[in-house]
Design an enzyme around this catalytic site. Structure first.
Site, PDB file in Angstrom:
ATOM      1  CD  GLU A 228      25.739 -29.691  82.448  1.00  0.00           C
ATOM      2  OE1 GLU A 228      26.279 -30.073  81.371  1.00  0.00           O
ATOM      3  OE2 GLU A 228      24.794 -28.898  82.503  1.00  0.00           O
ATOM      4  CB  CYS A 262      23.763 -30.086  78.674  1.00  0.00           C
ATOM      5  SG  CYS A 262      24.492 -28.444  78.724  1.00  0.00           S
TER       6      CYS A 262
END
Length: 454
Positions: A228, A262
């Site tokens: 990720e 994020c």
């Protein structure tokens, strides 16, 4: 970067840690290997009992854990306490659902019997970031341990006390020695752990560069990875949207976790019919935020986590303005101890500016005007990332197109992008591959074994 607690609100180094020596690291890897051989054979009900105990510890001591997070990476105290609570919810979710996720699945074939069995694969190394120092770890560890794997944590160098606290939680919950261990190691020691034959797989949350290095090392060792790697999430607002709600959510979505998330909205793509009003309200919302001591309950935005982070943000903003962007508010480091940056909004961002395609990991918003839905989708997709996206419209046709055409692992309509234990989390393109959370996250690190009985 030294392994140290450096308070981002003051810049003061509070505590340093020596990295593990080679013999110490070898002992921990041997311990993990032995622990896996025992843990994989424990009953799921017994694992669930221990995982629920971990959740109880998190809930009972959330204030203490919250303060450790604030001290090491600077998020507002309420957000840190909420993170401890969310981590507990992740533990409870997998404790309650693991038996169903791991149950044999019958497959109808020409065999007398055939089915799929889900089995653990071994020690999993997690290379984790500082921005959500508890949640990022627990959303890996809860499914991994419930599946019968064991966990090895290489946490970010600036959150060592968070890393050690998490190891303490699992130990106090009753998990056997070696089932979850924190490795206080330096970056150049990570490859050695990945290459060790006792380590079965690697999961990483971090930068694209870090992901490439880890994936390369794991690939040479033929080991599974989940990556990720961040994002530059679009936040699309179309004329039919509830503008009041969209603006309020937009401000929150940009500065959540001091802008260091994020899945924080970073690029605000607004239809030209409502762009002036959105911009006016959004800038006012950013200017109303209280920037200050993260331990103060009245603070909305605390400091950036590291001095390097503050320096990078400042360079990105300056370069974007020099390339033609129009600074609407903020755009400067604050003159005080610590690593504070003013909430910032920039319009007219050009394709050749640093902020157009790069991830800006701080409280900096970029505003774009578009003439129609086609252009909105094109701008949303015109970046190398594809993690999350938030889109605001009440028209069903527009919603369907946005869900279908936005290149992202997650699309939220009329809501802010968020992680939730019940739904898969992850992205496409340079945001990485694989999924965390839900049954999908648990099955990433399992042997999905086909069984055929003639």
């Amino acid at each position: 970067m030294p392994i140290a607690t450096i308070n981002p609100a003051t810049g003061e180094t509070l505590r340093t840690f020596a990295p593990l020596t080679e013999p110490e690291l070898e002992a921990r890897l041997a311990c993990a290997d032995e622990a896996y051989r025992r843990h994989r054979r424990t009953a799921i009900a017994d694992r669930a009992r221990l995982m629920l105990r971990a959740a109880e510890i998190l809930e009972q001591e959330k204030d203490r854990f919250g303060r450790v997070m604030v001290t090491e990476m600077g998020k507002p105290l309420k957000a840190a306490v909420d993170e401890a609570t969310k981590s507990a919810s992740g533990c409870r979710y997998y404790a309650e659902h693991a038996a169903r996720f791991l149950a044999d699945e019958v497959v109808e074939t020409s065999a007398a019997r055939s089915w799929v069995r889900y089995q653990p694969i071994g020690p999993v190394l997690a290379v984790m970031p500082w921005n959500f120092p508890f949640w990022q770890v627990f959303r890996f560890a809860a499914p991994a341990l419930m599946a019968g794997n064991v966990g090895l944590l290489k946490h970010a160098s600036n959150v060592p006390q968070c890393a050690l606290a998490i190891e303490e939680i699992f130990r106090r919950a009753g998990f056997a020695e070696g089932v979850f261990q924190t490795l206080l190691i330096e970056t150049d020691q990570v490859r050695r752990v990945i290459e060790d034959p006792r380590v079965a797989a690697v999961t990483l949350t971090g930068s694209t560069g870090a992901g490439g290095h880890v994936a390369s090392a794991a690939g040479r060792a033929i080991k599974k990875t989940v990556l990720e790697l961040g994002g530059s999430d679009p936040f699309i607002v179309l004329p039919s949207a509830d503008l009041d709600l969209a603006v309020r959510t937009a401000v929150r979505a940009r500065v959540i976790n001091n802008g260091q998330s994020c899945i924080a909205a970073k690029r605000f793509i607004v239809h030209e019919r409502i762009a002036d009003e959105f911009e006016r309200r959004f800038v006012a919302g950013m200017e109303a935020l209280v920037v200050g001591d993260p331990m103060d309950p009245g603070t909305d935005v605390g400091p950036l986590a590291t001095e390097a982070q503050a320096r990078t943000i400042d360079e990105q903003v300056r370069g974007t303005v020099e390339a033609g962007g129009r600074l609407l508010t903020g755009g400067r480091r604050l003159d005080r101890p610590g690593w504070y940056y003013a909430p910032t909004a920039i319009s007219g961002v050009t394709p050749d500016s640093p902020a157009y395609r790069d991830e800006v990991f701080g409280p900096v918003a970029m505003l774009f005007r578009v003439g129609d839905l086609d252009e909105a989708i094109a701008v949303a997709n015109d970046v190398p990332f594809g993690l999350g996206a938030s889109a605001w419209t009440t028209e069903a046709r527009e919603q369907d197109r946005l869900v279908d055409e936005i290149e992202a692992g997650m699309v939220f309509i009329n809501a802010m992008v968020a992680s939730d234990p019940r739904i898969p989390f992850g992205g496409v393109k340079q945001s990485g591959y694989g999924r965390e959370l839900g049954p999908f996250g648990m099955r990433e690190f399992l042997n999905i074994k086909a069984v055929w009985v003639g």
